[in-house]
Design an enzyme around this catalytic site. Structure first.
Site, PDB file in Angstrom:
ATOM      1  N   LEU A 189      22.402  45.710  36.650  1.00 39.78           N
ATOM      2  CA  LEU A 189      23.531  46.422  36.070  1.00 39.78           C
ATOM      3  C   LEU A 189      23.631  46.217  34.571  1.00 39.78           C
ATOM      4  CD1 LEU A 189      26.126  48.077  36.483  1.00 39.78           C
ATOM      5  CD2 LEU A 189      27.329  45.911  36.880  1.00 39.78           C
ATOM      6  N   ASP A 190      23.597  47.331  33.827  1.00 39.58           N
ATOM      7  CA  ASP A 190      23.797  47.342  32.365  1.00 39.58           C
ATOM      8  C   ASP A 190      22.812  46.437  31.629  1.00 39.58           C
ATOM      9  OD1 ASP A 190      25.899  49.135  32.647  1.00 39.58           O
ATOM     10  OD2 ASP A 190      27.404  47.547  32.810  1.00 39.58           O
ATOM     11  N   GLN A 191      21.617  46.272  32.163  1.00 41.72           N
ATOM     12  CA  GLN A 191      20.606  45.442  31.517  1.00 41.72           C
ATOM     13  C   GLN A 191      19.338  46.212  31.174  1.00 41.72           C
ATOM     14  OE1 GLN A 191      19.941  41.498  33.284  1.00 41.72           O
ATOM     15  NE2 GLN A 191      21.882  41.682  34.376  1.00 41.72           N
TER      16      GLN A 191
END
Length: 326
Positions: free
Chosen positions: A226-228
């Site tokens: 997530l969001d990486q």
């Protein structure tokens, strides 16, 4: 992946021998593998390949049929995208309720700034259907009453509209590996923080609670973490002492639209490459055509001195001159 190579994606339950059987089929047909990447997440296997089919000893239709037949035998899904099939790129935009990013994409498309077609808008609510209708773009709501999306229906729609790029224009749901793996390096998200700071939900509230002086937004490729995913573009803004979360949102939303649109253009122009978690401009791309981070005015306003060693070197030089004068 560059546009002159054929892209092959293999998705399915993890099992031994998958890579060997697919690569052996390609070798037998005179196809050279330029790049291969594979991963397993939650028991789901994904392999993406960039291959050179210039000297292959079969036709494109035969290769596609043979790979699909092999996929059926192995119980996996195999997708093939030849360079000629990517000459007219199609965008699928995923949305929830916020309109600003979708509006920016539509305006750029209407002004012929994208060089691609927005083929479909898919939402987990129907709030933005009127905006899609205004631009004559099909809209599909794949969410239930609570906004939980039906990902099987989502995948069917992405295939039906032959999406080359999936843009998450404030789509407030996490995509499962089943979706992400099928569109590796072809899903772009906009997140309302300067990642890697404040990932996840309520990013503006996180920034407010942590008391940051500068907040911002990030457009990035989506991965199963997530969001990486690899960062493409970012924008920043000041946070006043008395700013509320709503004020941060008002300052951030125009930058969200701008950063997302810039990232989409970079991708569509094949100007950006992602490798080992980072992006870089491809050879031949002019950095002056894009604003990856700060504006030039903001960059020019930053001081360029002092730096470690410079003051010491000057002092030592003056001391040497004085000794020579003596």
């Amino acid at each position: 992946m560059t546009t002159d190579l054929t892209e092959i994606t293999v998705i399915g339950d993890d099992d031994t021998g998958l890579i060997a059987q697919v690569t052996s089929l390609l070798f037998e047909r005179g196809i050279n593998i330029e790049d291969l990447d594979q991963a397993v997440r939650e028991g789901l296997f994904r392999m993406t390949m960039s291959v050179d089919t210039t000297d292959m000893v079969c036709t494109e239709s035969t290769l596609r049929r043979d790979l699909h037949d092999l996929g059926d035998d192995l119980g996996v899904d195999v997708q093939v995208r030849f360079p000629t099939e990517r000459e007219t790129q199609r965008i699928a935009v995923l949305v929830t309720k916020e309109s600003h990013c979708l509006e920016a994409l539509f305006e750029a498309w209407a002004n012929d700034e994208l060089g691609a077609e927005i083929g479909v808008v898919i939402g987990n609510h129907d709030d933005l259907e009127p905006l899609a209708e205004q631009y004559g773009v099909p809209f599909h709501d794949v969410g239930d009453d609570g906004g939980q999306p039906d990902e099987d229906e989502l995948l069917d729609l992405l295939a039906e509209y032959d999406a080359d790029l999936v843009v998450l224009a404030r789509y407030m749901r996490i995509l499962s590996p089943n979706v992400v793996f099928r569109y590796e390096d072809r899903i772009i998200n906009i997140h309302p923080s300067l990642l890697p700071a404040f990932p996840g939900a309520k990013a503006y509230r996180q920034a407010k609670e942590e008391g940051v002086r500068i907040a911002g937004v990030t457009a990035h490729y989506v991965t199963t973490d997530l969001d990486q995913g690899p960062i493409i573009t970012q924008r920043a803004f000041d946070v006043p002492d008395d700013a509320t979360v709503d004020e941060l949102r008002r300052r951030g939303q125009p930058l969200e639209a701008e950063a997302l649109l810039e990232a989409v253009k970079l991708h569509l122009n094949d100007a950006v490459a992602a490798h080992r978690g980072r992006t870089s401009l491809r050879d031949g791309a002019d950095s002056g055509d894009y604003q990856l981070g700060l504006s030039q005015a903001a960059a020019d306003a930053n001081p360029d001195r002092p730096l470690d060693g410079i003051g010491q070197a000057v002092a030592e030089g003056e001391s040497a001159e004085e000794s020579a004068d003596d």
